[in-house]
Design a protein around this motif. Structure first.
Motif, mmCIF file in Angstrom:
data_model
loop_
_atom_site.group_PDB
_atom_site.id
_atom_site.type_symbol
_atom_site.label_atom_id
_atom_site.label_comp_id
_atom_site.label_asym_id
_atom_site.label_seq_id
_atom_site.Cartn_x
_atom_site.Cartn_y
_atom_site.Cartn_z
ATOM 1 N N LYS A 1 -31.810 -39.519 -26.240
ATOM 2 C CA LYS A 1 -31.106 -38.194 -25.734
ATOM 3 C C LYS A 1 -31.112 -37.523 -27.306
ATOM 4 C CE LYS A 1 -27.238 -35.970 -23.589
ATOM 5 N NZ LYS A 1 -26.110 -36.185 -22.871
ATOM 6 N N ASP A 2 -30.575 -38.144 -28.010
ATOM 7 C CA ASP A 2 -30.211 -37.402 -29.464
ATOM 8 C C ASP A 2 -31.620 -37.202 -30.286
ATOM 9 O OD1 ASP A 2 -27.500 -37.588 -29.113
ATOM 10 O OD2 ASP A 2 -27.147 -39.345 -30.482
ATOM 11 N N ASN B 1 -35.873 -30.393 -29.898
ATOM 12 C CA ASN B 1 -35.650 -29.236 -29.049
ATOM 13 C C ASN B 1 -36.088 -29.373 -27.523
ATOM 14 O OD1 ASN B 1 -34.369 -27.246 -30.971
ATOM 15 N ND2 ASN B 1 -36.273 -27.333 -31.954
ATOM 16 N N ILE B 2 -36.118 -30.628 -27.163
ATOM 17 C CA ILE B 2 -36.668 -31.110 -25.814
ATOM 18 C C ILE B 2 -35.226 -31.280 -25.045
ATOM 19 C CG2 ILE B 2 -37.729 -32.921 -24.377
ATOM 20 C CD1 ILE B 2 -39.684 -33.323 -26.863
ATOM 21 N N ILE B 3 -35.026 -30.768 -23.714
ATOM 22 C CA ILE B 3 -33.731 -30.924 -22.998
ATOM 23 C C ILE B 3 -33.981 -32.080 -22.255
ATOM 24 C CG2 ILE B 3 -32.613 -29.754 -21.163
ATOM 25 C CD1 ILE B 3 -34.089 -27.266 -21.800
ATOM 26 N N PRO B 4 -32.736 -32.927 -22.542
ATOM 27 C CA PRO B 4 -32.522 -34.212 -21.864
ATOM 28 C C PRO B 4 -31.646 -33.849 -20.760
ATOM 29 C CG PRO B 4 -31.257 -34.327 -23.936
ATOM 30 C CD PRO B 4 -31.984 -32.663 -23.825
ATOM 31 N N ASN C 1 -44.458 -33.009 -25.940
ATOM 32 C CA ASN C 1 -43.666 -31.716 -26.013
ATOM 33 C C ASN C 1 -43.481 -31.146 -24.944
ATOM 34 O OD1 ASN C 1 -42.379 -29.737 -27.797
ATOM 35 N ND2 ASN C 1 -44.160 -28.430 -27.457
ATOM 36 N N PRO C 2 -42.649 -32.140 -24.082
ATOM 37 C CA PRO C 2 -42.316 -31.516 -22.534
ATOM 38 C C PRO C 2 -41.163 -30.574 -22.735
ATOM 39 C CG PRO C 2 -41.546 -33.599 -22.824
ATOM 40 C CD PRO C 2 -42.606 -33.417 -24.038
ATOM 41 N N LYS C 3 -40.688 -29.689 -21.696
ATOM 42 C CA LYS C 3 -39.562 -28.928 -21.950
ATOM 43 C C LYS C 3 -38.538 -29.816 -21.973
ATOM 44 C CE LYS C 3 -42.063 -24.867 -20.444
ATOM 45 N NZ LYS C 3 -42.357 -23.874 -19.144
ATOM 46 N N ARG C 4 -38.574 -30.840 -20.839
ATOM 47 C CA ARG C 4 -37.155 -31.667 -20.622
ATOM 48 C C ARG C 4 -37.690 -33.066 -20.173
ATOM 49 N NH1 ARG C 4 -35.736 -29.299 -14.526
ATOM 50 N NH2 ARG C 4 -37.999 -29.515 -13.764
#
Length: 119
Positions: free
Chosen positions: A95-96, A102-105, A79-82
């Protein structure tokens, strides 16, 4: 500081993953390392297994997209932010998946992001 997991870590100081670890530490970001081979980088152990780390802010990828599927579930579970897709690691499928969780690529270069204050 942003606790960062480097996937594709190496003990070879001429590789970008090594340089990223070095620069992340220079800027005070704690680094976690996973690579295809055991070893050490900057005094830190390179793990070959998927360690259950906590509080990972950022995952930065230095592995070919063909090797990424084995890490999809693992990265999502952290569950990283990005997740940063460094040049050559871009992967629309992953990426999808990240967007859906809800993780920013981010398609970018960790080294450039650090140098320009965008990290």
């Amino acid at each position: 500081m942003k606790r960062t997991l480097i996937i594709g870590a190496t003990s070879n100081p001429s590789r970008y993953a090594y340089l990223a670890a070095q620069k992340l530490r220079h800027y005070g970001h704690p680094v976690l390392l996973i690579g295809r081979r055991k070893g050490f980088a900057l005094g830190e152990e390179i793990n070959t297994d998927k360690t259950d780390w906590k509080d990972v802010d950022t995952v930065t990828l230095y592995i070919n997209p063909s090797h990424q599927p084995e890490y999809y579930d693992y990265i999502v579970s952290l569950n990283p932010k990005r997740v940063i897709f460094n040049p050559g690691t871009e992967n629309p499928e992953f990426k999808d998946i990240l967007i859906d969780k809800n993780i920013i690529p981010i398609e970018g270069c960790t080294l450039v992001m650090l140098s320009t204050g965008q990290f």
